[in-house]
Design a protein around this motif. Structure first.
Motif, PDB file in Angstrom:
ATOM      1  N   ALA A 175       7.437  45.736 -31.985  1.00  0.00           N
ATOM      2  CA  ALA A 175       8.824  45.261 -31.877  1.00  0.00           C
ATOM      3  C   ALA A 175       9.163  44.318 -32.998  1.00  0.00           C
ATOM      4  O   ALA A 175      10.253  44.364 -33.559  1.00  0.00           O
ATOM      5  CB  ALA A 175       9.034  44.575 -30.523  1.00  0.00           C
ATOM      6  N   GLY A 176       8.209  43.445 -33.345  1.00  0.00           N
ATOM      7  CA  GLY A 176       8.479  42.516 -34.439  1.00  0.00           C
ATOM      8  C   GLY A 176       8.721  43.229 -35.737  1.00  0.00           C
ATOM      9  O   GLY A 176       9.640  42.931 -36.472  1.00  0.00           O
ATOM     10  N   HIS A 177       7.903  44.269 -36.003  1.00  0.00           N
ATOM     11  CA  HIS A 177       8.092  44.995 -37.260  1.00  0.00           C
ATOM     12  C   HIS A 177       9.317  45.874 -37.210  1.00  0.00           C
ATOM     13  O   HIS A 177       9.932  46.134 -38.220  1.00  0.00           O
ATOM     14  CB  HIS A 177       6.850  45.831 -37.570  1.00  0.00           C
ATOM     15  CG  HIS A 177       5.803  45.057 -38.293  1.00  0.00           C
ATOM     16  ND1 HIS A 177       5.894  44.772 -39.612  1.00  0.00           N
ATOM     17  CD2 HIS A 177       4.665  44.479 -37.852  1.00  0.00           C
ATOM     18  CE1 HIS A 177       4.842  44.068 -39.997  1.00  0.00           C
ATOM     19  NE2 HIS A 177       4.090  43.877 -38.932  1.00  0.00           N
ATOM     20  N   GLN A 178       9.660  46.331 -36.017  1.00  0.00           N
ATOM     21  CA  GLN A 178      10.877  47.125 -35.924  1.00  0.00           C
ATOM     22  C   GLN A 178      12.077  46.271 -36.320  1.00  0.00           C
ATOM     23  O   GLN A 178      12.967  46.717 -37.027  1.00  0.00           O
ATOM     24  CB  GLN A 178      11.041  47.652 -34.495  1.00  0.00           C
ATOM     25  CG  GLN A 178      12.237  48.570 -34.332  1.00  0.00           C
ATOM     26  CD  GLN A 178      12.344  49.109 -32.923  1.00  0.00           C
ATOM     27  OE1 GLN A 178      11.643  48.646 -32.027  1.00  0.00           O
ATOM     28  NE2 GLN A 178      13.207  50.076 -32.725  1.00  0.00           N
ATOM     29  N   HIS A 179      12.076  45.016 -35.888  1.00  0.00           N
ATOM     30  CA  HIS A 179      13.160  44.111 -36.274  1.00  0.00           C
ATOM     31  C   HIS A 179      13.128  43.849 -37.766  1.00  0.00           C
ATOM     32  O   HIS A 179      14.168  43.810 -38.424  1.00  0.00           O
ATOM     33  CB  HIS A 179      13.018  42.806 -35.491  1.00  0.00           C
ATOM     34  CG  HIS A 179      14.118  41.824 -35.778  1.00  0.00           C
ATOM     35  ND1 HIS A 179      15.270  41.778 -35.058  1.00  0.00           N
ATOM     36  CD2 HIS A 179      14.235  40.881 -36.741  1.00  0.00           C
ATOM     37  CE1 HIS A 179      16.070  40.835 -35.531  1.00  0.00           C
ATOM     38  NE2 HIS A 179      15.450  40.273 -36.554  1.00  0.00           N
ATOM     39  N   HIS A 180      11.926  43.727 -38.312  1.00  0.00           N
ATOM     40  CA  HIS A 180      11.792  43.477 -39.752  1.00  0.00           C
ATOM     41  C   HIS A 180      12.355  44.652 -40.557  1.00  0.00           C
ATOM     42  O   HIS A 180      13.083  44.469 -41.513  1.00  0.00           O
ATOM     43  CB  HIS A 180      10.322  43.235 -40.078  1.00  0.00           C
ATOM     44  CG  HIS A 180       9.990  43.376 -41.521  1.00  0.00           C
ATOM     45  ND1 HIS A 180      10.506  42.525 -42.464  1.00  0.00           N
ATOM     46  CD2 HIS A 180       9.231  44.280 -42.176  1.00  0.00           C
ATOM     47  CE1 HIS A 180      10.068  42.869 -43.658  1.00  0.00           C
ATOM     48  NE2 HIS A 180       9.290  43.943 -43.506  1.00  0.00           N
ATOM     49  N   HIS A 181      12.009  45.879 -40.151  1.00  0.00           N
ATOM     50  CA  HIS A 181      12.523  47.030 -40.863  1.00  0.00           C
ATOM     51  C   HIS A 181      14.036  47.103 -40.749  1.00  0.00           C
ATOM     52  O   HIS A 181      14.715  47.485 -41.685  1.00  0.00           O
ATOM     53  CB  HIS A 181      11.905  48.311 -40.302  1.00  0.00           C
ATOM     54  CG  HIS A 181      10.427  48.434 -40.582  1.00  0.00           C
ATOM     55  ND1 HIS A 181       9.863  47.974 -41.743  1.00  0.00           N
ATOM     56  CD2 HIS A 181       9.419  48.966 -39.834  1.00  0.00           C
ATOM     57  CE1 HIS A 181       8.557  48.226 -41.724  1.00  0.00           C
ATOM     58  NE2 HIS A 181       8.262  48.819 -40.576  1.00  0.00           N
ATOM     59  N   SER A 182      14.546  46.738 -39.562  1.00  0.00           N
ATOM     60  CA  SER A 182      15.992  46.757 -39.376  1.00  0.00           C
ATOM     61  C   SER A 182      16.671  45.778 -40.310  1.00  0.00           C
ATOM     62  O   SER A 182      17.708  46.072 -40.906  1.00  0.00           O
ATOM     63  CB  SER A 182      16.335  46.419 -37.922  1.00  0.00           C
ATOM     64  OG  SER A 182      17.725  46.330 -37.739  1.00  0.00           O
ATOM     65  N   HIS A 183      16.067  44.580 -40.477  1.00  0.00           N
ATOM     66  CA  HIS A 183      16.662  43.603 -41.390  1.00  0.00           C
ATOM     67  C   HIS A 183      16.634  44.104 -42.822  1.00  0.00           C
ATOM     68  O   HIS A 183      17.607  43.966 -43.561  1.00  0.00           O
ATOM     69  CB  HIS A 183      15.908  42.276 -41.299  1.00  0.00           C
ATOM     70  CG  HIS A 183      16.380  41.270 -42.294  1.00  0.00           C
ATOM     71  ND1 HIS A 183      15.834  41.192 -43.569  1.00  0.00           N
ATOM     72  CD2 HIS A 183      17.367  40.353 -42.244  1.00  0.00           C
ATOM     73  CE1 HIS A 183      16.456  40.250 -44.242  1.00  0.00           C
ATOM     74  NE2 HIS A 183      17.381  39.731 -43.468  1.00  0.00           N
ATOM     75  N   ILE A 202       5.010  33.982 -32.883  1.00  0.00           N
ATOM     76  CA  ILE A 202       5.901  32.888 -33.280  1.00  0.00           C
ATOM     77  C   ILE A 202       6.210  32.970 -34.770  1.00  0.00           C
ATOM     78  O   ILE A 202       7.355  32.777 -35.197  1.00  0.00           O
ATOM     79  CB  ILE A 202       5.263  31.529 -32.926  1.00  0.00           C
ATOM     80  CG1 ILE A 202       5.155  31.381 -31.398  1.00  0.00           C
ATOM     81  CG2 ILE A 202       6.079  30.377 -33.518  1.00  0.00           C
ATOM     82  CD1 ILE A 202       4.428  30.128 -30.953  1.00  0.00           C
ATOM     83  N   GLU A 203       5.178  33.258 -35.558  1.00  0.00           N
ATOM     84  CA  GLU A 203       5.393  33.395 -37.004  1.00  0.00           C
ATOM     85  C   GLU A 203       6.414  34.486 -37.302  1.00  0.00           C
ATOM     86  O   GLU A 203       7.352  34.299 -38.095  1.00  0.00           O
ATOM     87  CB  GLU A 203       4.067  33.731 -37.688  1.00  0.00           C
ATOM     88  CG  GLU A 203       4.198  34.024 -39.174  1.00  0.00           C
ATOM     89  CD  GLU A 203       2.944  34.636 -39.743  1.00  0.00           C
ATOM     90  OE1 GLU A 203       2.972  35.081 -40.910  1.00  0.00           O
ATOM     91  OE2 GLU A 203       1.927  34.699 -39.026  1.00  0.00           O
ATOM     92  N   GLN A 204       6.271  35.640 -36.653  1.00  0.00           N
ATOM     93  CA  GLN A 204       7.184  36.742 -36.871  1.00  0.00           C
ATOM     94  C   GLN A 204       8.596  36.406 -36.389  1.00  0.00           C
ATOM     95  O   GLN A 204       9.583  36.798 -37.010  1.00  0.00           O
ATOM     96  CB  GLN A 204       6.684  37.992 -36.140  1.00  0.00           C
ATOM     97  CG  GLN A 204       5.443  38.610 -36.770  1.00  0.00           C
ATOM     98  CD  GLN A 204       5.757  39.206 -38.125  1.00  0.00           C
ATOM     99  OE1 GLN A 204       5.760  38.506 -39.138  1.00  0.00           O
ATOM    100  NE2 GLN A 204       6.029  40.496 -38.150  1.00  0.00           N
ATOM    101  N   ARG A 205       8.684  35.675 -35.300  1.00  0.00           N
ATOM    102  CA  ARG A 205      10.003  35.317 -34.778  1.00  0.00           C
ATOM    103  C   ARG A 205      10.723  34.370 -35.724  1.00  0.00           C
ATOM    104  O   ARG A 205      11.926  34.504 -35.969  1.00  0.00           O
ATOM    105  CB  ARG A 205       9.873  34.677 -33.396  1.00  0.00           C
ATOM    106  CG  ARG A 205      11.226  34.316 -32.792  1.00  0.00           C
ATOM    107  CD  ARG A 205      11.114  33.779 -31.398  1.00  0.00           C
ATOM    108  NE  ARG A 205      12.446  33.518 -30.847  1.00  0.00           N
ATOM    109  CZ  ARG A 205      12.679  33.009 -29.641  1.00  0.00           C
ATOM    110  NH1 ARG A 205      11.656  32.743 -28.835  1.00  0.00           N
ATOM    111  NH2 ARG A 205      13.917  32.791 -29.231  1.00  0.00           N
ATOM    112  N   VAL A 206      10.000  33.384 -36.275  1.00  0.00           N
ATOM    113  CA  VAL A 206      10.617  32.459 -37.222  1.00  0.00           C
ATOM    114  C   VAL A 206      11.108  33.217 -38.450  1.00  0.00           C
ATOM    115  O   VAL A 206      12.236  33.029 -38.921  1.00  0.00           O
ATOM    116  CB  VAL A 206       9.616  31.358 -37.631  1.00  0.00           C
ATOM    117  CG1 VAL A 206      10.163  30.542 -38.799  1.00  0.00           C
ATOM    118  CG2 VAL A 206       9.322  30.445 -36.449  1.00  0.00           C
ATOM    119  N   ARG A 207      10.271  34.113 -38.965  1.00  0.00           N
ATOM    120  CA  ARG A 207      10.640  34.874 -40.159  1.00  0.00           C
ATOM    121  C   ARG A 207      11.866  35.756 -39.894  1.00  0.00           C
ATOM    122  O   ARG A 207      12.823  35.775 -40.682  1.00  0.00           O
ATOM    123  CB  ARG A 207       9.466  35.739 -40.608  1.00  0.00           C
ATOM    124  CG  ARG A 207       9.780  36.609 -41.826  1.00  0.00           C
ATOM    125  CD  ARG A 207       8.608  37.478 -42.233  1.00  0.00           C
ATOM    126  NE  ARG A 207       7.526  36.665 -42.772  1.00  0.00           N
ATOM    127  CZ  ARG A 207       6.376  36.459 -42.135  1.00  0.00           C
ATOM    128  NH1 ARG A 207       6.164  37.003 -40.941  1.00  0.00           N
ATOM    129  NH2 ARG A 207       5.439  35.706 -42.673  1.00  0.00           N
TER     130      ARG A 207
END
Length: 391
Positions: free
Chosen positions: A40-48, A360-365
């Motif tokens: 999920a974290g990387h999915q958000h990253h790719h979306s950004h 937490i690191e991924q959420r901050v980023r």
């Protein structure tokens, strides 16, 4: 780079940053990560990243369009003011036409560097092509300074010639002597009057209609300045902003040319070359300011404190919802054309599992990138206790 765990507790030094291009090979051993959360974290990253690419693609169209409009306008202004200045004997209008020519050259530089800066990172430039914009701004400033210096020398030569002409002008006593002698010979007096009349209407006389060309330039260039600056600010493009100020300096130089033409026609011909010198100073000052800013960016000058404060506010919001995020500090960043690259230190609970630390690191980023759209990279270092900066 994955964290090598020790009983799934947070080490004093954790993973520094997400991989630029995550692959399945990097995920073969997801120690302590819950797959759903990690994905999920990387999915958000790719979306950004997709949103950032779409935004830059859209902004690229706007930037290219307004630059092309400026290019066409500069072609027309350069030709019209150059021809009018030549035939109407206006040094200020010729100087203004030269400035429009430098604007034309800067448009070509802007088009190329702006388009290159929007390319996606690759193996040659893994941090992107953003600094092509910085190089473009530096090129525009060089054109400004070079053109301004050339105009200054030309106007100085004209000023020297005007002062020499004034110093060699006949005195009142000389005019009285000539007229008294001429009264003895009506034919000679008639010839002298004819010559004086011819000199008054000589081809070197300034045509006041040149003022209309300067006025048209003021209107067109001021509109180009406002339109280009609006696009440049909305798209965080330094080279567009530099090109906008190039338009503004041309508009101001046209105002000076307009005043100089009026003053010269009113009987003060020295104002025309003086106007050209004022235009020169204005151009050099504008080019110097842009050059200094570009060089500072090439030397990785930090982002403004206002932008750092915006990032800090974003982290503070995450901290309110993450009790294991103890502190954050040494937030800093640098500019790469339209992008920003940030790095920081997060202090987490030393007993926190690696899985939670990574989350937490991924959420901050992800939150920083969502709230600050032009942030391209965020390098995060995790600490179990507060320490001096040690990137």
């Amino acid at each position: 780079m994955l964290i090598k765990p020790s009983t799934c507790t947070l080490l004093s030094r954790s993973a520094r940053a997400r991989p630029l291009l995550p692959t399945s090979k990097r995920l073969q051993r997801p120690i302590c990560w819950t797959p759903i959360r990690y994905h999920a974290g990387h999915q958000h990253h790719h979306s950004h990243d997709h949103d950032l690419a779409s935004t830059l693609k859209s902004s690229g169209k706007k930037g290219i369009q307004i630059t092309l409009v400026g290019l066409v306008a500069n072609v027309g202004l350069t030709i019209s003011k150059g021809v009018a200045g030549w035939y109407m004997n206006s040094a200020s209008l010729l100087a203004d036409a030269t400035h429009s020519l430098s604007d034309l050259l800067s448009d070509f530089v802007t088009l190329y560097t702006f388009k290159m800066s929007r390319k996606e990172p690759d193996h040659i430039y893994p941090y992107g092509y953003g600094k092509y914009e910085t190089i473009g701004s530096l090129g525009v400033s060089t054109l400004l300074i070079g053109g301004g210096v050339a105009i200054g020398f030309h106007s100085f030569d004209l000023l020297t010639a005007a002062l020499d002409a004034m110093s060699n002008a006949p005195t009142i006593e000389g005019v009285v002597s000539v007229t008294s002698t001429a009264s003895e010979n009506k034919e000679t007096a008639s010839t002298l009057a004819s010559l004086m009349h011819h000199h008054h209407h000589d081809s070197t006389t300034l045509d006041p209609n040149a003022a209309w060309f300067a006025l048209a330039s003021v209107v067109v260039k001021e509109w180009l300045y406002r339109a280009t600056l609006k696009v440049g600010k909305s798209e965080h493009s330094n080279v567009l902003i530099a090109n906008a100020w190039h338009h503004r300096s041309d508009a101001l130089s046209s105002v000076i040319a307009l005043v100089a033409i009026g003053g010269s026609y009113a009987g003060l011909p020295i104002l025309d070359p003086l106007g050209g010198m004022l235009v020169s100073g204005l151009i050099v000052k504008s080019g110097y300011d842009i050059m200094v800013s570009s060089l500072q960016e090439l030397l990785d000058k930090g982002v403004s404190q206002e932008e750092i404060n915006q990032v800090i506010q974003v982290i503070a919001k995450v901290k309110q919802e993450e009790p294991h995020l103890i502190d954050y500090y040494y937030v800093r960043g640098r500019i790469a054309g339209p992008y920003q690259h940030l790095d920081m230190i997060l202090q987490l609970d030393p007993k926190l599992p690696v899985e939670q630390a990574h989350r937490i690191e991924q959420r901050v980023r992800a939150t920083i990138k969502h709230e600050c759209p032009m942030v391209q990279e965020v390098l995060i270092h995790l600490d179990a206790e507060k320490q001096p900066p040690h990137f």
